[in-house]
Design an enzyme around this catalytic site. Structure first.
Site, PDB file in Angstrom:
ATOM      1  CB  ALA A  63      37.602  44.116  41.416  1.00 55.35           C
ATOM      2  N   GLY A 108      35.863  46.866  37.367  1.00 54.63           N
ATOM      3  CA  GLY A 108      35.354  45.544  36.984  1.00 54.63           C
ATOM      4  C   GLY A 108      33.897  45.581  36.525  1.00 54.63           C
ATOM      5  CD  GLU A 111      38.135  45.743  33.897  1.00 49.37           C
ATOM      6  OE1 GLU A 111      37.858  45.479  35.080  1.00 49.37           O
ATOM      7  OE2 GLU A 111      39.306  45.791  33.470  1.00 49.37           O
ATOM      8  CD  GLU A 131      40.205  49.548  36.811  1.00 47.95           C
ATOM      9  OE1 GLU A 131      40.111  50.647  36.202  1.00 47.95           O
ATOM     10  OE2 GLU A 131      39.409  48.615  36.613  1.00 47.95           O
TER      11      GLU A 131
HETATM   12  N1  DAK Z   1      34.906  47.398  46.536  1.00 53.13           N
HETATM   13  C1  DAK Z   1      34.496  47.186  47.781  1.00 53.13           C
HETATM   14  N2  DAK Z   1      33.505  47.876  48.366  1.00 53.13           N
HETATM   15  C2  DAK Z   1      32.912  48.851  47.655  1.00 53.13           C
HETATM   16  C3  DAK Z   1      33.297  49.130  46.322  1.00 53.13           C
HETATM   17  C4  DAK Z   1      34.352  48.348  45.751  1.00 53.13           C
HETATM   18  N3  DAK Z   1      34.754  48.506  44.484  1.00 53.13           N
HETATM   19  N4  DAK Z   1      32.544  50.147  45.885  1.00 53.13           N
HETATM   20  C5  DAK Z   1      31.714  50.467  46.874  1.00 53.13           C
HETATM   21  N5  DAK Z   1      31.931  49.702  47.947  1.00 53.13           N
HETATM   22  C6  DAK Z   1      31.244  49.737  49.240  1.00 53.13           C
HETATM   23  C7  DAK Z   1      31.745  50.902  50.095  1.00 53.13           C
HETATM   24  O1  DAK Z   1      32.920  50.555  50.755  1.00 53.13           O
HETATM   25  C8  DAK Z   1      30.585  51.074  51.045  1.00 53.13           C
HETATM   26  O2  DAK Z   1      30.634  50.080  52.027  1.00 53.13           O
HETATM   27  P1  DAK Z   1      30.409  50.443  53.597  1.00 53.13           P
HETATM   28  O3  DAK Z   1      31.404  51.491  53.922  1.00 53.13           O
HETATM   29  O4  DAK Z   1      28.984  50.932  53.635  1.00 53.13           O
HETATM   30  O5  DAK Z   1      30.613  49.138  54.306  1.00 53.13           O
HETATM   31  C9  DAK Z   1      29.383  50.759  50.176  1.00 53.13           C
HETATM   32  O6  DAK Z   1      29.872  50.021  49.065  1.00 53.13           O
HETATM   33  C10 DAK Z   1      28.691  52.003  49.645  1.00 53.13           C
HETATM   34  O7  DAK Z   1      29.670  52.778  49.008  1.00 53.13           O
HETATM   35  P2  DAK Z   1      29.877  54.355  49.319  1.00 53.13           P
HETATM   36  O8  DAK Z   1      29.465  54.677  50.720  1.00 53.13           O
HETATM   37  O9  DAK Z   1      31.240  54.704  48.899  1.00 53.13           O
HETATM   38  O10 DAK Z   1      28.786  54.978  48.340  1.00 53.13           O
HETATM   39  P3  DAK Z   1      28.854  56.405  47.626  1.00 53.13           P
HETATM   40  O11 DAK Z   1      27.516  56.583  47.010  1.00 53.13           O
HETATM   41  O12 DAK Z   1      29.323  57.460  48.574  1.00 53.13           O
HETATM   42  O13 DAK Z   1      29.945  56.275  46.497  1.00 53.13           O
HETATM   43  C11 DAK Z   1      31.046  55.155  44.632  1.00 53.13           C
HETATM   44  C12 DAK Z   1      29.728  55.370  45.412  1.00 53.13           C
HETATM   45  C13 DAK Z   1      30.812  54.065  43.578  1.00 53.13           C
HETATM   46  C14 DAK Z   1      31.436  56.460  43.929  1.00 53.13           C
HETATM   47  C15 DAK Z   1      32.170  54.749  45.639  1.00 53.13           C
HETATM   48  O14 DAK Z   1      31.672  53.654  46.406  1.00 53.13           O
HETATM   49  C16 DAK Z   1      33.413  54.306  44.958  1.00 53.13           C
HETATM   50  O15 DAK Z   1      34.196  55.137  44.478  1.00 53.13           O
HETATM   51  N6  DAK Z   1      33.628  52.973  44.911  1.00 53.13           N
HETATM   52  C17 DAK Z   1      34.845  52.427  44.339  1.00 53.13           C
HETATM   53  C18 DAK Z   1      34.777  52.497  42.854  1.00 53.13           C
HETATM   54  C19 DAK Z   1      36.023  51.945  42.221  1.00 53.13           C
HETATM   55  O16 DAK Z   1      37.133  52.519  42.412  1.00 53.13           O
HETATM   56  N7  DAK Z   1      35.850  50.863  41.493  1.00 53.13           N
HETATM   57  C20 DAK Z   1      36.950  50.237  40.827  1.00 53.13           C
HETATM   58  C21 DAK Z   1      37.485  49.191  41.714  1.00 53.13           C
HETATM   59  S1  DAK Z   1      39.004  48.605  41.069  1.00 53.13           S
HETATM   60  C22 DAK Z   1      43.185  43.337  38.301  1.00 53.13           C
HETATM   61  C23 DAK Z   1      41.974  42.689  38.445  1.00 53.13           C
HETATM   62  C24 DAK Z   1      40.820  43.411  38.586  1.00 53.13           C
HETATM   63  C25 DAK Z   1      40.842  44.795  38.611  1.00 53.13           C
HETATM   64  C26 DAK Z   1      42.048  45.428  38.446  1.00 53.13           C
HETATM   65  C27 DAK Z   1      43.218  44.724  38.280  1.00 53.13           C
HETATM   66  N8  DAK Z   1      44.380  42.622  38.151  1.00 53.13           N
HETATM   67  C28 DAK Z   1      44.522  41.370  38.729  1.00 53.13           C
HETATM   68  C29 DAK Z   1      45.517  43.263  37.529  1.00 53.13           C
HETATM   69  C30 DAK Z   1      39.654  45.533  38.845  1.00 53.13           C
HETATM   70  C31 DAK Z   1      39.729  46.661  39.582  1.00 53.13           C
HETATM   71  C32 DAK Z   1      38.579  47.400  39.997  1.00 53.13           C
HETATM   72  O17 DAK Z   1      37.469  47.160  39.658  1.00 53.13           O
END
Ligand code: DAK
Length: 258
Positions: A63, A108, A111, A131
């Site tokens: 997300a 997400g 998921e 998360e």
């Molecule tokens: N959200 C927003 N932007 C994201 C993103 C994300 N999840 N993942 C990547 N990006 C963006 C980065 O910010 C970057 O943008 P710019 O800086 O270029 O503008 C671009 O994508 C490229 O990413 P990186 O430069 O970071 O690329 P790398 O190859 O260095 O790293 C990576 C790739 C996937 C390891 C890294 O981007 C990363 O760790 N991303 C976040 C992964 C993550 O933590 N995903 C889980 C998100 S939390 C809920 C409802 C829903 C959810 C939870 C609760 N409730 C209502 C209770 C869901 C939660 C999630 O999904």
């Protein structure tokens, strides 16, 4: 649509999440467009839906963290419901779904993949529920579906440690059905979709329904669900055609989806 592309080739549809600059992260607009795409697909002409991400790096990296970072409790709950409703819709879609996972499937993204019936991934795929490292719980079904797919112990380990796993480990624990080289991913998903599409569509739909609904109830009730769906098949033309083809020693079957 800006972030979702839908294409249909014969009986097989492909929905691509197309926000590669943010690694296909799910913001409100992406989720809205997925929902709208599902509204527009004519299920009567579809026999299998493939879901994938644009590019060769990421299926969906979760997300959108920027969007979520400013939510309060009520907004967080509403956001969870918004995503959950769409993923549940996908899970109960009347046709089979295949997630073709072409890279990161985090939060997400994992998921979303778990809301599909079958998961095929490329060798560079990475799975995880990061998360708790962000101060939240998985919110689009991760606490529920991961345990159902890989078992409680492994799901708790992945969620509590927020550790990612690679494709081979995802295969080993049963999170994915198949791992293939990146360049073979879509062809493999399409081949499986074509195999599904060649079978009697009503029977495939009823089998999906029986599996999904049966898993929610005890075995006595589950068996009754199966009996009803099995019985319903005998009211279809495709049951007549499938069995006639066997008895005539005929390989080609002309299933009509009725
Ligand atoms: N959200 C927003 N932007 C994201 C993103 C994300 N999840 N993942 C990547 N990006 C963006 C980065 O910010 C970057 O943008 P710019 O800086 O270029 O503008 C671009 O994508 C490229 O990413 P990186 O430069 O970071 O690329 P790398 O190859 O260095 O790293 C990576 C790739 C996937 C390891 C890294 O981007 C990363 O760790 N991303 C976040 C992964 C993550 O933590 N995903 C889980 C998100 S939390 C809920 C409802 C829903 C959810 C939870 C609760 N409730 C209502 C209770 C869901 C939660 C999630 O999904």
């Amino acid at each position: 649509m800006e972030y979702v592309v839908y294409e249909q080739n014969g009986f097989i549809g492909t929905l691509t999440i197309n926000r590669p600059k943010a690694l296909n992260a799910l913001n409100k607009q992406v989720l809205t467009e997925i929902n709208e795409a599902l509204d527009e697909i004519c299920m009567c002409s579809l026999r299998c839906l493939i879901i994938t991400g644009a590019g060769d790096k990421s299926f969906v990296a979760g997300a959108d963290i920027g969007e979520m970072s400013v939510l309060n409790r009520e907004e967080g709950t509403a956001w969870g419901k918004f995503g959950n409703d769409i993923f549940r819709r996908l899970e109960t879609l009347p046709v089979p779904t295949i997630a073709a996972i072409n890279g990161f499937a985090l939060g997400g993204g994992c998921e979303l993949a778990m809301s599909c019936d079958i998961r095929i991934c490329s060798e560079n795929a990475v799975f995880g529920q990061p998360e708790v490292g962000l101060g939240i719980t998985p919110g689009f079904g991760g606490t529920q579906r991961l345990a159902r797919i890989v078992g409680i112990g492994k799901a708790k380990e992945m969620i509590y440690t927020a550790s990612n796993i690679k494709a081979d480990e995802a295969y080993r624990i049963g999170l994915v059905n198949k791992v293939v080289p990146q360049e073979e991913l879509m062809a493999t998903a399409q081949k499986m979709a074509a195999k599904i599409a060649s079978n009697a569509p009503v029977a495939v739909r009823l089998a999906k329904k029986a599996i999904n609904e049966g898993l929610q109830v005890d075995m006595d009730k589950a068996i009754v669900i199966e009996e009803c769906d099995f019985g319903d098949c005998f009211a279809t033309e495709d049951q007549k055609e499938g069995m006639k083809a066997f008895l005539e020693k005929r390989k080609e079957k002309n299933f009509q989806n009725k």
